[in-house]
Design a protein around this motif. Structure first.
Motif, PDB file in Angstrom:
ATOM      1  N   CYS A 229     -14.136  69.675 -64.572  1.00  8.44           N
ATOM      2  CA  CYS A 229     -14.357  68.225 -64.518  1.00  8.44           C
ATOM      3  C   CYS A 229     -13.308  67.458 -65.318  1.00  8.44           C
ATOM      4  CB  CYS A 229     -15.761  67.891 -65.031  1.00  8.44           C
ATOM      5  SG  CYS A 229     -17.088  68.489 -63.954  1.00  8.44           S
ATOM      6  N   ASN A 256     -13.217  69.652 -57.499  1.00 10.59           N
ATOM      7  CA  ASN A 256     -14.446  68.933 -57.179  1.00 10.59           C
ATOM      8  C   ASN A 256     -15.463  69.866 -56.527  1.00 10.59           C
ATOM      9  OD1 ASN A 256     -15.649  66.059 -56.876  1.00 10.59           O
ATOM     10  ND2 ASN A 256     -15.921  66.974 -54.862  1.00 10.59           N
ATOM     11  N   THR A 299     -19.156  59.621 -66.670  1.00  8.58           N
ATOM     12  CA  THR A 299     -19.569  59.252 -65.312  1.00  8.58           C
ATOM     13  C   THR A 299     -19.622  60.478 -64.413  1.00  8.58           C
ATOM     14  OG1 THR A 299     -18.598  57.051 -65.549  1.00  8.58           O
ATOM     15  CG2 THR A 299     -19.001  57.835 -63.310  1.00  8.58           C
ATOM     16  N   ILE A 300     -18.631  61.351 -64.529  1.00  7.12           N
ATOM     17  CA  ILE A 300     -18.604  62.570 -63.718  1.00  7.12           C
ATOM     18  C   ILE A 300     -19.807  63.450 -64.030  1.00  7.12           C
ATOM     19  CG2 ILE A 300     -17.376  64.747 -63.370  1.00  7.12           C
ATOM     20  CD1 ILE A 300     -14.763  63.193 -63.639  1.00  7.12           C
ATOM     21  N   SER A 302     -22.642  62.586 -65.381  1.00  6.67           N
ATOM     22  CA  SER A 302     -23.879  61.907 -64.989  1.00  6.67           C
ATOM     23  C   SER A 302     -24.126  62.042 -63.493  1.00  6.67           C
ATOM     24  CB  SER A 302     -23.820  60.429 -65.383  1.00  6.67           C
ATOM     25  OG  SER A 302     -23.712  60.277 -66.784  1.00  6.67           O
ATOM     26  N   LYS A 303     -23.080  61.865 -62.691  1.00  7.88           N
ATOM     27  CA  LYS A 303     -23.228  62.001 -61.240  1.00  7.88           C
ATOM     28  C   LYS A 303     -23.625  63.424 -60.861  1.00  7.88           C
ATOM     29  CE  LYS A 303     -20.309  58.370 -59.266  1.00  7.88           C
ATOM     30  NZ  LYS A 303     -19.217  58.104 -58.308  1.00  7.88           N
ATOM     31  N   ASN A 306     -27.284  64.000 -61.772  1.00  5.12           N
ATOM     32  CA  ASN A 306     -28.185  63.395 -60.787  1.00  5.12           C
ATOM     33  C   ASN A 306     -28.194  64.186 -59.490  1.00  5.12           C
ATOM     34  OD1 ASN A 306     -29.086  61.273 -62.397  1.00  5.12           O
ATOM     35  ND2 ASN A 306     -27.384  59.963 -61.833  1.00  5.12           N
ATOM     36  N   ARG A 307     -27.055  64.759 -59.140  1.00  4.13           N
ATOM     37  CA  ARG A 307     -26.989  65.582 -57.927  1.00  4.13           C
ATOM     38  C   ARG A 307     -27.911  66.794 -58.054  1.00  4.13           C
ATOM     39  NH1 ARG A 307     -23.183  66.627 -53.780  1.00  4.13           N
ATOM     40  NH2 ARG A 307     -24.130  68.201 -52.430  1.00  4.13           N
ATOM     41  N   SER A 440     -27.354  57.090 -56.715  1.00  5.11           N
ATOM     42  CA  SER A 440     -26.500  57.259 -57.887  1.00  5.11           C
ATOM     43  C   SER A 440     -25.572  58.454 -57.799  1.00  5.11           C
ATOM     44  CB  SER A 440     -27.371  57.424 -59.152  1.00  5.11           C
ATOM     45  OG  SER A 440     -28.124  58.605 -59.084  1.00  5.11           O
ATOM     46  N   GLN A 441     -25.764  59.317 -56.783  1.00  6.91           N
ATOM     47  CA  GLN A 441     -24.906  60.499 -56.677  1.00  6.91           C
ATOM     48  C   GLN A 441     -24.140  60.478 -55.368  1.00  6.91           C
ATOM     49  OE1 GLN A 441     -25.419  63.264 -54.525  1.00  6.91           O
ATOM     50  NE2 GLN A 441     -27.247  62.503 -53.525  1.00  6.91           N
ATOM     51  N   ASP A 442     -23.059  61.234 -55.395  1.00  4.48           N
ATOM     52  CA  ASP A 442     -22.146  61.280 -54.252  1.00  4.48           C
ATOM     53  C   ASP A 442     -21.663  62.693 -54.099  1.00  4.48           C
ATOM     54  OD1 ASP A 442     -20.293  60.814 -52.273  1.00  4.48           O
ATOM     55  OD2 ASP A 442     -19.639  58.903 -53.148  1.00  4.48           O
ATOM     56  N   PHE A 445     -16.588  63.037 -56.980  1.00  7.28           N
ATOM     57  CA  PHE A 445     -16.598  62.309 -58.243  1.00  7.28           C
ATOM     58  C   PHE A 445     -15.637  61.141 -58.201  1.00  7.28           C
ATOM     59  CE2 PHE A 445     -17.562  66.746 -59.871  1.00  7.28           C
ATOM     60  CZ  PHE A 445     -18.922  66.539 -59.787  1.00  7.28           C
TER      61      PHE A 445
END
Length: 445
Positions: A229, A256, A299-300, A302-303, A306-307, A440-442, A445
């Motif tokens: 990350c 990623n 941010t990375i 956290s995403k 959430n994933r 909130s997730q994708d 990143f």
């Protein structure tokens, strides 16, 4: 250098005269060969049973060089039936995996920079990474008598070493320009794209193995995610020009992918615990990191966190968290709330992630059950940070109950302060949490 496994084979027939045939070899190769010969002797490889080939192959050994006196027995007059070789795991002890694989990776990690790509240390280190990839992909390389079960039993050690080698690949080559920061002043700091590629390929292959993923513990996963990350934020991979521009997009995509794949495939307790640690304990930026590294890396994480929660809530069979190692998660949550006992400016994303997990645990398991696990696992003294967070962030049912239905409805509408009272309220809150997670997730990143 003559591979040690070839030397073992030759020693079976030539004995002490072995070195008169192979000529000059480096002292390191000789030491490795003698170590392998010693191990082979303990396994009685010099006295194989009839029809049993200790090298796990049906090929006849190559004859000695022309003019050399051979100790090899003459071939039998008639063919002798060859028995099926035993499983590799029976022929080699697990200790030899460390000698052949982990020791060579350690040597690669300890080598001087910039790495000499023609050196034995570099070539052997890269070769054993390819062996790991082959084992994880289903092949069993003939040069090492290892099988997949041996790899699985060393899962955490291998992941740790490969993660370190991956990080090494970003700094060990000769500097190609000003963007390659030569911290040690030895002309290094460049990216070794070849080493980087084999490390990523091996790690991806490892995390495609369900039986290996089940063995992954939080510390090695945490170290790997810290590397993959943080290197997403390496400025050299964002440059449109320069020595790495041609491969930067592929490297980013691979980093990623392995970050998401490893976090999803590892045990949920390991993934959540590793990410909670990374959210609580800042990752040190590299000299090549982009500006605002701390904000971006949070941010990375956290995403990704959430994933993983989305996977557990929406994509599991049965009740969420029913098959999760909750004791491991409680230790991680307690550590987090020891670092961040209250909400402050600057820790909002971290607190949002940890409190979100806490609320979901209470929602699916029950508040009293969660507190019971904390008490049984940590005790009231050691678990004080987590118990305090539960009391503050997830109030007990009826704590704020009022006689007025209007007042109760107003309290339940306030985010983060409802009591998860009725079944209808639980379902409504769960739907809201799922929607919030989904937004909130994708995939990237």
């Amino acid at each position: 250098a003559t591979p040690p496994y070839c030397m073992v084979s030759a020693h079976m027939y030539l004995g002490p005269d072995l070195y008169s045939f192979v000529g000059d070899i480096s002292s390191k190769s000789k030491d490795l060969s003698e170590a392998r010969i010693k191990v082979a002797g303990k396994q009685d490889m010099r006295s194989p049973s009839p029809g049993h080939n200790p090298l796990n192959t049906n090929q006849e050994p190559a004859p000695p060089q022309a003019g050399a006196k051979s100790r090899m027995a003459p071939p039998p007059a008639r063919p002798v039936p060859v028995e099926s070789p035993p499983p590799v795991s029976e022929a080699v002890s697990t200790a030899s995996f460390g000698d052949e694989i982990l020791v060579r990776l350690d040597a690669l990690l300890a080598a001087n920079h910039p790495l000499d790509k023609n050196s034995d240390v570099y070539l052997e280190g890269k070769d054993v990474i390819k062996v790991v990839h082959s084992l994880a992909s289903g092949a069993e390389p003939t040069q090492f008598a290892f099988n997949r079960s041996t790899l699985v039993s060393h899962a955490n050690a291998v992941i740790s070493k490969l993660s370190a080698c991956l990080n090494l690949s970003f700094i060990c080559a000769e500097a190609q320009g000003e963007s390659d920061v030569d911290v040690a002043g030895v002309g290094a700091g460049g990216i070794d794209v070849q080493l980087l590629s084999v490390c990523l390929a091996a790690l991806m292959a490892l995390f495609r193995l369900p039986e290996l993923c089940r063995e992954v513990k939080p510390p090695p996963l945490r170290d790997m995610l810290a590397c993959t990350c943080s290197r997403l934020l390496d400025d050299r991979l964002a440059a449109t020009r320069g020595p790495y521009a041609a491969t930067a997009a592929q490297v980013i995509k691979a980093l990623n992918k392995i970050s998401i794949q490893s976090a999803i495939q590892a045990p949920r307790s390991s993934s959540l615990s590793a990410l909670l640690y990374l959210l609580a304990h800042p990752v040190t930026p590299s000299p090549q990191s982009s500006p605002k590294f701390a904000t971006k890396i949070t941010t990375i994480f956290s995403k990704l966190f959430n994933r993983i929660l989305t996977e557990e809530i929406e994509n599991v069979t049965g009740t969420p968290f029913a098959q999760v190692g909750l004791a491991t998660i409680m230790y991680a949550l307690n550590d987090f709330f020891s670092v961040y006992p209250k909400r402050e400016k600057g820790n909002e994303p971290q607190m949002e992630a940890a409190v979100g997990l806490l609320k979901r645990l209470v929602l699916h398991i029950g508040r009293e059950q969660v507190m019971g696990i904390v008490t049984n696992t940590l005790g009231t003294t050691q678990g004080k940070p987590l118990l305090g967070a539960i009391a503050k962030e997830v109030p007990a049912e009826g704590r704020h109950r009022q006689t007025s239905q209007e007042t109760l409805d107003r309290q339940q509408s306030v985010s983060g302060s409802d009591a998860f009272g009725s079944d209808a309220t639980k379902q409504e809150r769960l739907a809201q949490l799922k929607l919030k997670l989904r937004n909130s997730q994708d995939d990237t990143f």
